[in-house]
Scaffold this motif. Sequence first.
Motif, PDB file in Angstrom:
ATOM      1  N   LEU A 199       0.816  -1.215   0.000  1.00 17.21           N
ATOM      2  CA  LEU A 199       0.000   0.000   0.000  1.00 17.21           C
ATOM      3  C   LEU A 199       0.853   1.271   0.000  1.00 17.21           C
ATOM      4  O   LEU A 199       0.624   2.196   0.776  1.00 17.21           O
ATOM      5  CB  LEU A 199      -0.949   0.006   1.214  1.00 17.21           C
ATOM      6  N   TRP A 200       1.816   1.345  -0.921  1.00 24.49           N
ATOM      7  CA  TRP A 200       2.691   2.514  -0.989  1.00 24.49           C
ATOM      8  C   TRP A 200       2.121   3.626  -1.865  1.00 24.49           C
ATOM      9  O   TRP A 200       2.771   4.663  -2.072  1.00 24.49           O
ATOM     10  CB  TRP A 200       4.065   2.115  -1.525  1.00 24.49           C
ATOM     11  N   GLY A 201       0.923   3.466  -2.391  1.00 23.50           N
ATOM     12  CA  GLY A 201       0.391   4.428  -3.342  1.00 23.50           C
ATOM     13  C   GLY A 201       0.111   5.812  -2.773  1.00 23.50           C
ATOM     14  O   GLY A 201      -0.086   6.765  -3.529  1.00 23.50           O
ATOM     15  N   PHE A 202       0.098   5.930  -1.429  1.00 15.41           N
ATOM     16  CA  PHE A 202      -0.165   7.227  -0.807  1.00 15.41           C
ATOM     17  C   PHE A 202       1.124   7.936  -0.378  1.00 15.41           C
ATOM     18  O   PHE A 202       1.065   8.993   0.264  1.00 15.41           O
ATOM     19  CB  PHE A 202      -1.075   7.051   0.410  1.00 15.41           C
ATOM     20  N   ALA A 203       2.258   7.373  -0.716  1.00 11.62           N
ATOM     21  CA  ALA A 203       3.547   7.922  -0.285  1.00 11.62           C
ATOM     22  C   ALA A 203       3.659   9.400  -0.662  1.00 11.62           C
ATOM     23  O   ALA A 203       3.382   9.794  -1.796  1.00 11.62           O
ATOM     24  CB  ALA A 203       4.693   7.139  -0.918  1.00 11.62           C
ATOM     25  N   GLY A 204       4.071  10.207   0.299  1.00 14.00           N
ATOM     26  CA  GLY A 204       4.286  11.628   0.079  1.00 14.00           C
ATOM     27  C   GLY A 204       3.051  12.494   0.214  1.00 14.00           C
ATOM     28  O   GLY A 204       3.174  13.729   0.253  1.00 14.00           O
ATOM     29  N   GLU A 205       1.869  11.906   0.305  1.00  9.29           N
ATOM     30  CA  GLU A 205       0.647  12.708   0.398  1.00  9.29           C
ATOM     31  C   GLU A 205       0.463  13.260   1.815  1.00  9.29           C
ATOM     32  O   GLU A 205       0.824  12.625   2.805  1.00  9.29           O
ATOM     33  CB  GLU A 205      -0.570  11.873  -0.005  1.00  9.29           C
ATOM     34  N   ARG A 206      -0.113  14.456   1.894  1.00  8.54           N
ATOM     35  CA  ARG A 206      -0.337  15.104   3.179  1.00  8.54           C
ATOM     36  C   ARG A 206      -1.431  14.385   3.977  1.00  8.54           C
ATOM     37  O   ARG A 206      -2.393  13.874   3.401  1.00  8.54           O
ATOM     38  CB  ARG A 206      -0.728  16.568   2.991  1.00  8.54           C
ATOM     39  N   LEU A 207      -1.270  14.374   5.280  1.00  7.17           N
ATOM     40  CA  LEU A 207      -2.291  13.812   6.143  1.00  7.17           C
ATOM     41  C   LEU A 207      -3.485  14.750   6.212  1.00  7.17           C
ATOM     42  O   LEU A 207      -3.332  15.968   6.359  1.00  7.17           O
ATOM     43  CB  LEU A 207      -1.739  13.590   7.559  1.00  7.17           C
TER      44      LEU A 207
END
Length: 270
Positions: A199-207
């Motif tokens: 599930l690395w597809g959200f890497a770098g996205e803001r919380l």
Amino acid sequence: MPTDTSAERAAVIGLLTDGELEIEGRLVEASNVVLRVWLSQGSERIPAVYKPVRGERPLWDFPEGTLACREVAAWLVAQSGGWHVVPPTVLRDGPLGSGSVQQWVGPLTGWDDSGLVRLDRPREVPDGFVEVLTAEDPQGEPLVVSHASSDQVRALALLDLVLNNADRKGSAMIVDGDRLWAIDHGLCFHVEEKLRTVLWGFAGERLAPAERDRLTKVLEALDGDLSDRLQLLLDGDEMMALRARVCDLLTAGRFPAVPVDRTPLPWPLW
């Protein structure tokens, strides 16, 4: 994300903890001893998974005989942050000694692919999926591994960061109707960075604000009863590392980048 009522949860936990445990059989695909069991109490009867400590295969990077405790700790942490995605899990004695006992979720027979992780040709990745990595088939043609980008999957990806989950395979996610369940949390809470996930597809996205609220709830729980319960399951260094991970996530304010200095993926991916 769907939630459980406290009454429903209490009833299941009561069966898991005190119900009469009957072994139905072994799940032979598992690397450790994993048994499908039934818990009965009066007229109530539910299926569950029993993972005895004595059936755990020794690992080079996790302390021996601790996987059952980590399964229970993962459920406790998930509950503290409002992630109602890990099935209720307890530590209790059974026919093969102490072990974790977790409510069975999903179908009773066979295994249904959740469909949350896919392998496609580059131009065939469906809408709503994000790319994780590229690969090749035996003929050298390109393939893409992707996962769903739904809110439930994103919430699970955040939980795995908190748990430092070293084994988030596609098969450790089960879809039951409109509900996502996450299982197999024996390889969590290592003091070193061990996150291995599909599930690395959200890497770098803001919380998002709601995600920061979840993390804050975990910290608040660690200042209360949660710490007392986790101290029976994890060692002191693992407890400190858990708190540090949550604080680091809040400070960074985003999902971390994919690491390049170690293996970031589980094997197999499913």
